[in-house]
Every structure is written in structure tokens, then in C-alpha cells.
Design an enzyme around this catalytic site. Sequence first.
Site, PDB file in Angstrom:
ATOM      1  N   LYS A  61       0.838  -1.195   0.000  1.00  0.00           N
ATOM      2  CA  LYS A  61       0.000   0.000   0.000  1.00  0.00           C
ATOM      3  C   LYS A  61       0.876   1.249   0.000  1.00  0.00           C
ATOM      4  O   LYS A  61       2.072   1.213   0.344  1.00  0.00           O
ATOM      5  CB  LYS A  61      -0.934   0.001   1.212  1.00  0.00           C
ATOM      6  CG  LYS A  61      -2.079  -1.001   1.123  1.00  0.00           C
ATOM      7  CD  LYS A  61      -3.121  -0.544   0.129  1.00  0.00           C
ATOM      8  CE  LYS A  61      -4.374  -1.401   0.152  1.00  0.00           C
ATOM      9  NZ  LYS A  61      -5.440  -0.886  -0.722  1.00  0.00           N
ATOM     10  N   THR A  62       0.278   2.384  -0.306  1.00  0.00           N
ATOM     11  CA  THR A  62       1.025   3.627  -0.539  1.00  0.00           C
ATOM     12  C   THR A  62       1.728   4.146   0.705  1.00  0.00           C
ATOM     13  O   THR A  62       2.935   4.424   0.676  1.00  0.00           O
ATOM     14  CB  THR A  62       0.077   4.704  -1.092  1.00  0.00           C
ATOM     15  OG1 THR A  62      -0.392   4.288  -2.372  1.00  0.00           O
ATOM     16  CG2 THR A  62       0.785   6.043  -1.228  1.00  0.00           C
ATOM     17  N   PHE A  63       1.009   4.302   1.798  1.00  0.00           N
ATOM     18  CA  PHE A  63       1.615   4.938   2.966  1.00  0.00           C
ATOM     19  C   PHE A  63       2.706   4.087   3.605  1.00  0.00           C
ATOM     20  O   PHE A  63       3.813   4.588   3.852  1.00  0.00           O
ATOM     21  CB  PHE A  63       0.531   5.337   3.972  1.00  0.00           C
ATOM     22  CG  PHE A  63       0.053   6.755   3.801  1.00  0.00           C
ATOM     23  CD1 PHE A  63       0.049   7.661   4.854  1.00  0.00           C
ATOM     24  CD2 PHE A  63      -0.388   7.203   2.565  1.00  0.00           C
ATOM     25  CE1 PHE A  63      -0.387   8.968   4.690  1.00  0.00           C
ATOM     26  CE2 PHE A  63      -0.830   8.506   2.380  1.00  0.00           C
ATOM     27  CZ  PHE A  63      -0.823   9.393   3.446  1.00  0.00           C
TER      28      PHE A  63
END
Length: 413
Positions: A61-63
Site C-alpha cells: 500500500k502507498t503509505f
Amino acid sequence: MHILICALQHVTAQQRQQHVILISLDGFRWDYLDKFQPPNLTAFAQSGASAEAMIPAFPSKTFPNHYTIATGMRPETHGLVDNSFYDPGKDRVYEISDREVVQDGTWYGGTPIWVLAEANGITSASYFFVGTEAPIQGIQPTYFYNYDGAVSNLDRIEQVFEWLKLPVDKRPRLITLYFSDMDDIGHRYGPDNEKEISQKLFELDKQLGLLFDGLGKYDLDINIILVSDHGMTNVKRENLLNLDLISEGIAGKVVNNGALAHIYLDETSQKAEVKKLLEKRANHFIVEDVADRKHYKDIDTHRDKFGDLLILPDLGYYLATSAGMVSYQKRSAMFQTDVYGEHGYSPIYKDMHGIFYAKGPRIKKGITIPPFENIHVYPLLAALLDLPLPKEVEGKPEVLSPIMIDSDGEEKY
């Protein structure tokens, strides 16, 4: 005499202050470059150093992955374990849309590269990067912006040029830059929609070409590190799994991230019983005990943030609440597609892999290395800026040292 002068000039250039620009292209899958061959990015990769792929941390995921790149630590070590998760110690859910928690430095462990730089007297700047909006160890980049996706790419690029025009005592030597284009288009149409993906990619490539050309006009030693946080895979609308039905009757909190859902039980003594219940309902997903997952077994500090159990869909299947199902239907109607792009799955799937390209006076030219984990980017950034490596960093300097040229102009390998 001419040879001696050239040699001295080369050494002098290598001893000049190095600048580093870390650029993230969110959602840029490992195979986009070869598949579509955008001219500026292709030339950049071929004339510098590149990896066959860069392997994200779990979840992809991005974060958590941007922060892993920024700290050289895995999510279970730095504590930003997903885009959304519950922290029992704070009794609060971290959500990337919650500005208050995003800007609260107590959620972020480790020493981000800009914190390390600032603590060692190097000015840093950021036009968006996960963690820069929060004071971590009481430190933020000297120059930064709170995230606003409406800011154009060209405005971000122009600001980089303005920063580099500053007097030497104010000029940042570390800059982070973020573009969401490929993630946005990938989510909307899926990574296999060649028409939409290629059109957006060539637009981004043109803008990056302007950045590369502009940076070449400065009499500065600028090393550009270009990465992505994860890849993307296709999910058909018929492969959406209703999480409300799957988790019905379970006493506890359920935090959904699509490619995985965290279950925080009210009574941990019920874990085995709940796991059996979920396994009976399993259809294109598995259920895992958090304590049994690789890397988590020996991690006590942040294990509770992952919850007690994880629901993990098969690749190409995705969890959505009943309300989320409606949102997907609206997206299908708006964009005329029943195929979406998603990520977050295990890094064992190559679709989740991202990119790593680098170019600059301290980077070898025309070298390609095998895939590597993204924790190893941090030691490279630190080495380029001659910064000490914090003890807690999990990335290893030897992984990317083969692409580096020493400060005396000698190649390391």
C-alpha cells in the site's frame, strides 16, 4: 598535462556537494517502461542505473511503502503498518484521509531521510512525501507542502527549480517529489488497459522530461533517484468480496484495506474460534493469525497494530463493504469499465513490484541490477549525502553500493 588536468577536474567534480532528488511515481508497475517505452523515462533508465524491479514491503500500500523507502525500515518496525489500521495504545484508527493523525508525528517511527539530513545540517525540501507533514523527532523538512492532489505536476516541478535557485546556505540538498498519475489511472481502468495507461504515462513522461532538462541546466551535482511504492493488478467487479457478510457476527473492530482486512477482537481468547468461523466462510480468501506471519513473530512494538487476524483475498479479488460495493458500481458507470486496478497484496506477486531508476554524478551509467527490497534505498540516499546510517535501519548498504561511484571518483565494484 591535459590528462592530469582532466583527472583533477573529475576528482573536483566528485568532491563537490551532492544533491539528491527522490521522486516517487505512485503505482508505476515494474513492467510499464519496457511495455510502453516512454522516451524520457526510457532514456533516463538506460543512461543511469536501474533495477529489474523493486519489491515493496507488505502490505503493498502507498503509505507504509513510502514510509519504508523514507526510513529503510519495514512497516512492522517503523509502525505505519497500513493505509488504515487501529492502534490499541492510542485507541484510534489511522486513516490517510484524517489530517489530524497524518500530521501527528507520534504515529511515525524510525528516522526519515529528511530528518537525518536536517539533524546533520543538510537542508531538505518536499513537494509531498508520506511523513513530511508531521514533525518526526520534532523535525520536518525546511520547506514542505501539505498534500493537495489538485496541485499540477508542472507547479511541483517549477518549485523544485525555485528551490535550486536559492543561495547555497538556503538551498536544499535533499528534495522529495511525488506524482500520483499512474496510481490514479491504474485504479480507474486496471493496469492492462493499454490505451488509458499509455496515454497517462506519456503525459507524465513529457512532464518528467521537462524536469530532467531543467535540472541539467544547474551547475550542481544532482543525483536523481526515481522509485515507485508498488505495482497494480486487475480486479474484476465480479471478484469483489463483501466484507460485511464475511465478518458478520464477529465481536471486534474490522479495518478494511481491500487487499487485506485487519481484525481486532474484543476478546483475544476467541481468536481460534473466530479463525475457524472465517475459514468456513472462506471463498477466494484465507485467514491468517498475525503472530504467524513472517517478520511479525519477533516484533512486539507494533504487532498489536496489525490486529489479531488478517483476511487476505486471492490475487485479483478485493474486499469491499456493502457501501463500497455501491461505490464500485458508480465507478463502473462513470468510467464504463468493470475492471479496476488494485494493490496491497503480498510482494510474492510480481504485479505488486515497482521501479527503481537512478542517475547522477555518483551513479554508474548503463547498469542493471536484480530486483531488491525497497528497504535498501535508504542507505543509498544516506551514502549520497554522506550521512551516518541510523542503527535501526534494516536496509543494507551493500545491496545498492554496486551502482555507486565513490566520492573520489572510483567505482565501488
